[in-house]
Design an enzyme around this catalytic site. Structure first.
Site, PDB file in Angstrom:
ATOM      1  N   HIS A  23      45.311  24.960  43.617  1.00 14.69           N
ATOM      2  CA  HIS A  23      44.618  26.244  43.573  1.00 14.69           C
ATOM      3  C   HIS A  23      45.558  27.407  43.855  1.00 14.69           C
ATOM      4  O   HIS A  23      46.547  27.255  44.567  1.00 14.69           O
ATOM      5  CB  HIS A  23      43.497  26.284  44.620  1.00 14.69           C
ATOM      6  CG  HIS A  23      42.507  25.190  44.466  1.00 14.69           C
ATOM      7  ND1 HIS A  23      41.974  24.525  45.539  1.00 14.69           N
ATOM      8  CD2 HIS A  23      41.934  24.630  43.367  1.00 14.69           C
ATOM      9  CE1 HIS A  23      41.114  23.606  45.111  1.00 14.69           C
ATOM     10  NE2 HIS A  23      41.090  23.650  43.793  1.00 14.69           N
TER      11      HIS A  23
ATOM     12  N   TYR B  27      44.003  26.166  57.311  1.00  9.31           N
ATOM     13  CA  TYR B  27      45.068  27.025  56.799  1.00  9.31           C
ATOM     14  C   TYR B  27      44.691  28.479  56.921  1.00  9.31           C
ATOM     15  O   TYR B  27      43.557  28.878  56.761  1.00  9.31           O
ATOM     16  CB  TYR B  27      45.490  26.661  55.374  1.00  9.31           C
ATOM     17  CG  TYR B  27      44.438  26.682  54.309  1.00  9.31           C
ATOM     18  CD1 TYR B  27      44.280  27.790  53.478  1.00  9.31           C
ATOM     19  CD2 TYR B  27      43.615  25.586  54.101  1.00  9.31           C
ATOM     20  CE1 TYR B  27      43.335  27.796  52.472  1.00  9.31           C
ATOM     21  CE2 TYR B  27      42.664  25.582  53.093  1.00  9.31           C
ATOM     22  CZ  TYR B  27      42.526  26.697  52.289  1.00  9.31           C
ATOM     23  OH  TYR B  27      41.579  26.705  51.302  1.00  9.31           O
TER      24      TYR B  27
END
Length: 180
Positions: free
Chosen positions: A63, A133
């Site tokens: 992504h 993240y």
């Protein structure tokens, strides 16, 4: 400084090793210290944290967010293990189309700093793996994009036997790198 930076061979893609303090009680480390990052030349301001839990065999990605909403990411694993992959998509980069992979786990406490201009994904190597993240830009649905995990030009070994791979329908329909 509470961390050590390791180069990956791709400019801007950095492995971060935190200094871990262990004793009979367990361990402690600073997973992020803004001043240490700034002192090391990493001048990102993170604005969003994302967390996911996945089972063995899941592949998430590859992504990225298109400009002007591109995101840098700081990846770490809270529990379990992943094989983390970043693909250089920066036009004009001498490493355009090259990828780097790294096992990140709750045991090794490594982190990977993925700069803007990279596609990112990971395969899950342990059950109930939790990934966290940080992003330096907010998610913007209109800029969402990606590359197929099984792109034959990239030929990424995700460290999962083919029959055990689990990929979302959305990720199975992403374009190949050559079609971007």
């Amino acid at each position: 400084m509470t961390m050590k930076l390791r180069e990956t061979g791709i400019e801007g893609l950095i492995i971060i090793e935190s200094k871990v303090f262990s004793d009979a009680r367990g361990y402690f480390f600073e997973s992020y210290n803004r001043q240490d990052y700034f002192d090391a030349g990493i001048r990102l301001t993170f604005v969003q944290d994302n967390q996911s839990r996945s089972e063995y065999g899941v592949i998430r990605g590859l992504h990225f967010q298109k400009a002007p909403h591109a995101q840098a990411k700081l990846i770490r694993v809270l529990d379990g293990a992943i094989y983390d992959v970043a693909v250089d998509l920066r036009k004009g980069s001498p490493t355009f189309g090259q990828w780097f992979g790294l096992e990140i786990s709750s045991e090794n406490n490594l982190q990977l700093l993925v700069p803007k201009g990279f596609a990112h994904g990971y395969s899950v190597l342990g059950d109930n793996t939790i990934v966290l993240y940080k992003c330096d830009a907010y998610y913007y649905p209109g800029s969402e994009s990606g590359i197929r995990f099984d792109d034959p030009v990239l030929d990424i070994d995700w460290k999962i036997p083919g029959e055990l791979i689990k990929v979302s329908a959305k990720d199975q329909n992403l374009p190949y790198l050559k079609d971007l």
